[in-house]
Design an enzyme around this catalytic site. Sequence first.
Site, PDB file in Angstrom:
ATOM      1  N   TYR A  98       0.830   5.942  16.188  1.00 24.24           N
ATOM      2  CA  TYR A  98      -0.268   4.913  15.940  1.00 24.24           C
ATOM      3  C   TYR A  98      -1.508   5.560  16.040  1.00 24.24           C
ATOM      4  CZ  TYR A  98      -2.806   0.549  15.516  1.00 24.24           C
ATOM      5  OH  TYR A  98      -3.868  -0.480  15.506  1.00 24.24           O
ATOM      6  N   VAL A 130      -6.667  -8.049  19.547  1.00 26.78           N
ATOM      7  CA  VAL A 130      -6.536  -9.135  18.836  1.00 26.78           C
ATOM      8  C   VAL A 130      -5.106  -9.837  19.096  1.00 26.78           C
ATOM      9  CG1 VAL A 130      -7.118 -10.442  16.963  1.00 26.78           C
ATOM     10  CG2 VAL A 130      -8.503  -8.707  17.466  1.00 26.78           C
ATOM     11  N   ILE A 137       0.967  -1.303   0.159  1.00 22.74           N
ATOM     12  CA  ILE A 137       0.136   0.071  -0.148  1.00 22.74           C
ATOM     13  C   ILE A 137       0.796   1.260   0.228  1.00 22.74           C
ATOM     14  CG2 ILE A 137      -1.876  -1.188   1.311  1.00 22.74           C
ATOM     15  CD1 ILE A 137      -1.280   0.174   3.744  1.00 22.74           C
TER      16      ILE A 137
END
Length: 288
Positions: A190, A226, A61
Amino acid sequence: MSRIAVVTGANKGIGYAIVKDLCREFDGVVYLTSRNEERGQAAVNKLKKDGFNPKFHQLDITDDSSVERFREYLKETHGGLDVLVNNGGISFMFDAPETFPQRVAETLRVNYFGLLRICKALFPLLRPHSRVVQVSSSVGHLCKIQGAELKARLASRELTEEELTQMMRNFVDAAAMNTHKEAGWPNSSYTVSKVGVSALSRIQQRAFDKDPREDIVVNAVHPGSVITDMSGKLGTMTPERGAQAPLYLALLPKYTEIKGEYVWHDNTVMDWVNGEVKTFRPDSPNLY
Ligand SMILES: NC(=O)c1ccc[n+]([C@@H]2O[C@H](COP(=O)([O-])OP(=O)(O)OC[C@H]3O[C@@H](n4cnc5c(N)ncnc54)[C@H](OP(=O)(O)O)[C@@H]3O)[C@@H](O)[C@H]2O)c1
């Protein structure tokens, strides 16, 4: 004509689990994309052994030529696209050797500018009723921004993509000069990258609402905490569980009212502007 779904950064983690779910539940062709050909092919082979049948295409990307190749391939082979899950992303570990300005530049380069590059390239291929899922984070909620002025600008319904992108560049520059905190930004590359992704989704939905192509929907999602490489395996949910809300948003029915929203991992629509994120245990490793 087959319907087409694409997931970025899907050779492992949540992206891989989203591909697996789409192979089960999406009526069409599913592309597992990966920046690294070998890792991507290995992931596809693993899924094939389990009876799934995704296709593979290389896609970095951050790389204009890779994105251009993929766009041309999609256009020539399928003539369009129906589901796009922008999942690929990075986060530096706390003990990473890079300086703060280096982390900021790299994190924004991938998580915000990389995602934006994909949108600019692939949005023209979206067909009516397409679903776009922007994988954000719990820290992609507006409440993670302290500066009142920044918050107001990010929340504004008048904010344009160009203005938001300039704000992201300003953060990179401020971090390089160590003035980001006085400018109202948090001390986390982030966090800012994901707030940018969430804000971008709102702007993009406003544009889709005026698009001649009918019923194109984009939402941002927090997939949960996760257990993946990114979280240092410290999360509380399996990648399969983390894939659940992204899958829900990728398969939203025709003429859904859930659009331009920020959605929690339990599929709840959150108030991104005035709300708070759901609280975590104080000892929770959830920072992603
Ligand atoms: N794990 C969590 O608790 C959590 C929570 C909230 C949000 N998220 C978000 O969920 C998404 C998936 O994260 P994850 O936990 O599954 O992390 P992960 O296991 O580290 O997977 C990240 C994926 O992104 C890919 N990627 C990185 N840079 C890329 C690039 N330039 N082009 C294309 N792909 C690229 C990685 O490829 P390589 O294998 O080549 O590095 C990998 O496939 C991310 O956007 C993350 O921010 C995760």
